[in-house]
Scaffold this motif. Structure first.
Motif, short mmCIF file in Angstrom:
data_model
loop_
_atom_site.label_atom_id
_atom_site.label_comp_id
_atom_site.label_asym_id
_atom_site.label_seq_id
_atom_site.Cartn_x
_atom_site.Cartn_y
_atom_site.Cartn_z
N ILE A 85 40.53 30.55 0.02
CA ILE A 85 39.09 30.86 0.41
C ILE A 85 38.38 29.55 0.02
CG2 ILE A 85 37.14 32.29 0.42
CD1 ILE A 85 38.94 34.67 -0.31
N VAL A 107 38.93 30.93 5.35
CA VAL A 107 40.04 31.76 4.85
C VAL A 107 41.45 31.42 5.41
CG1 VAL A 107 41.02 33.96 4.15
CG2 VAL A 107 38.63 33.51 4.09
N SER A 109 45.46 32.53 4.94
CA SER A 109 46.40 33.27 4.27
C SER A 109 47.81 33.47 4.84
CB SER A 109 45.86 34.74 4.12
OG SER A 109 45.90 35.27 5.44
N PRO A 120 37.16 38.93 6.06
CA PRO A 120 36.70 38.17 4.86
C PRO A 120 35.45 37.97 4.80
CG PRO A 120 38.85 37.06 5.62
CD PRO A 120 38.35 38.10 6.52
N PHE A 147 37.71 40.09 0.14
CA PHE A 147 38.95 39.77 1.16
C PHE A 147 39.93 40.86 0.85
CE2 PHE A 147 39.42 38.01 -3.13
CZ PHE A 147 40.53 38.51 -3.35
#
Length: 413
Positions: A85, A107, A109, A120, A147
């Protein structure tokens, strides 16, 4: 010296290389090397002859070995679960609490499951907080990140901060520290003046030495990252112990300076506005592993440094909130800062580069091996074929006549 005498001297050299020293009055010393295999270059050597039968199998062997290894490395990297992030502009762009705004574009992931129960978000707020390691209180901007962790991860679980465009590998920056001072020795001002801490050695006002001196310590990352807090349940407890190398702990020791003998670096004045005092004593750097991690400079302008870890408990799936005391400014030099929560495999963190490199090298070797094999089968070349030697080919000369007659030493028209 006659030929007979020369032959006799050479014979004596072979029998006893030191005979000239014993009988130096009669014969001059020789500069001839001793008659040994090493001196006379008669050592045995292996000089392999590269032929298609030896080279082509090597291409295929390297390809067959490298490609599977690369595939395993890529697979191991894909097993790492992480979330990154970017909160660089939180202080300027995030809304004030209780409002929140989405930051999906900030973000990135990678989890085994693609499901997500929330978007988020971030927000900011003011809070009067005690600065880390001191008794000073200050109104601080708290950046809150919201998040989702879709799957349980770890253990172990690591929390890093990541900086970009920060050149810790600059020559002057890397050299700007004093190892003797970090070892705890109370160096006097004359010693500090001659150290490599330049340009942050002596405070121009108090004429006292900085502790710790140098650019690396002065630019210490000072954002305070709290534990990730699972909403409606509680914090996921992590620790900042065990994040530094054992070699760093052996290098950095508790100082023997007295509080009135030194002053904090310029960027530490917010934590120590009155200098080092009884209420705000000199920090014990031997116990400050976050400082040790920062002092081990990175080799690239984009790097991640370990801040917190948990080696025993898994991080459960759910919605998390992470509060960060936002002090470290990165927008002034065009950089970014992010938090990174990650697991690891036996091959380390998430980094597919090595696997991709192995696969590429293996693929290139197999392709080249196949092309050379086809070329050898279609148009084989006899080993030692002299027709390929250009120096012995009977081609007409391509030299251009210059009209100069070298024999006469004059130009002819």
């Amino acid at each position: 010296m006659s030929q007979t005498e020369v032959a006799r001297a050479e014979s004596l050299d072979e029998q006893d290389p030191h005979w000239r020293e014993k009988d130096g009055d009669r014969k001059p010393k020789s500069r001839r090397p001793a008659n040994t295999a090493f001196r006379q270059q008669r050592l045995k050597a292996w000089q392999p002859i590269l032929t298609p039968k030896t080279v082509l199998p090597l291409f295929f062997i390297v390809g067959i070995i490298f490609a599977p290894i690369g595939g395993l490395l890529i697979w191991a990297s894909s097993q790492v679960q992480e979330i990154v992030i970017d909160y660089s502009d939180c202080k300027d762009e995030a809304p004030w609490a209780p409002e929140t705004s989405p930051i999906a574009d900030r973000v990135r992931s990678s989890f085994k499951s693609s499901k997500s129960t929330s978007i988020p978000m971030w927000q900011k707020r003011w809070e009067n907080k005690t600065l880390k390691g001191t008794s000073q209180r200050k109104n601080t901007t708290i950046c809150s990140l919201f998040f989702d962790i879709p799957d349980p991860i770890g253990p172990p679980v690591f929390l890093y901060y990541r900086l970009t465009n920060f050149y810790q590998n600059h020559r002057r920056y890397v050299q700007s520290l004093d190892l003797e001072q970090l070892k705890g020795k109370p160096l006097d001002n004359n010693t500090i003046s001659g150290s490599s801490c330049d340009p942050l050695r002596i405070d121009p006002v108090t004429k006292k030495a900085y502790y710790p001196c140098g650019l690396i310590a002065n630019s210490l990352f000072n954002d305070s990252i709290s534990y990730p807090n699972l909403v409606n349940i509680g914090p996921y407890v992590m620790t900042n112990k065990g994040i530094a190398w054992d070699s760093d702990k052996e290098l950095i020791k508790t100082t023997k300076y007295k509080p009135w003998e030194v002053v904090p670096p310029p960027n530490w004045k917010e934590r120590y506005p009155n200098g080092y005092t009884d209420d705000d004593p000199i920090p014990d750097l031997h116990e400050d592993e976050e400082f040790m991690v920062w002092m081990r400079t990175a080799g690239l302008p984009t790097f991640s440094k370990l801040s917190l870890r948990n080696d025993t408990a898994a991080m459960e799936a759910g919605n998390y909130r992470l509060d960060i005391d936002d002090h470290f400014r990165v927008t002034e030099y065009g950089g970014t800062k992010s938090i990174l929560i990650s697991t690891r495999t036996v091959m380390g963190g998430k980094n597919p580069f090595m696997g991709i490199a192995y696969v590429v090298v293996g693929g290139i070797c197999i392709v080249l091996g196949a092309l050379f094999t086809v070329a050898h089968l279609v148009k084989p070349r006899k080993l030692g074929d002299h027709t390929y030697l250009t120096w012995n080919s009977e081609h007409p000369s391509t030299a251009i006549a210059t009209g100069r007659d070298d024999r006469l030493g004059s130009n002819t028209l």
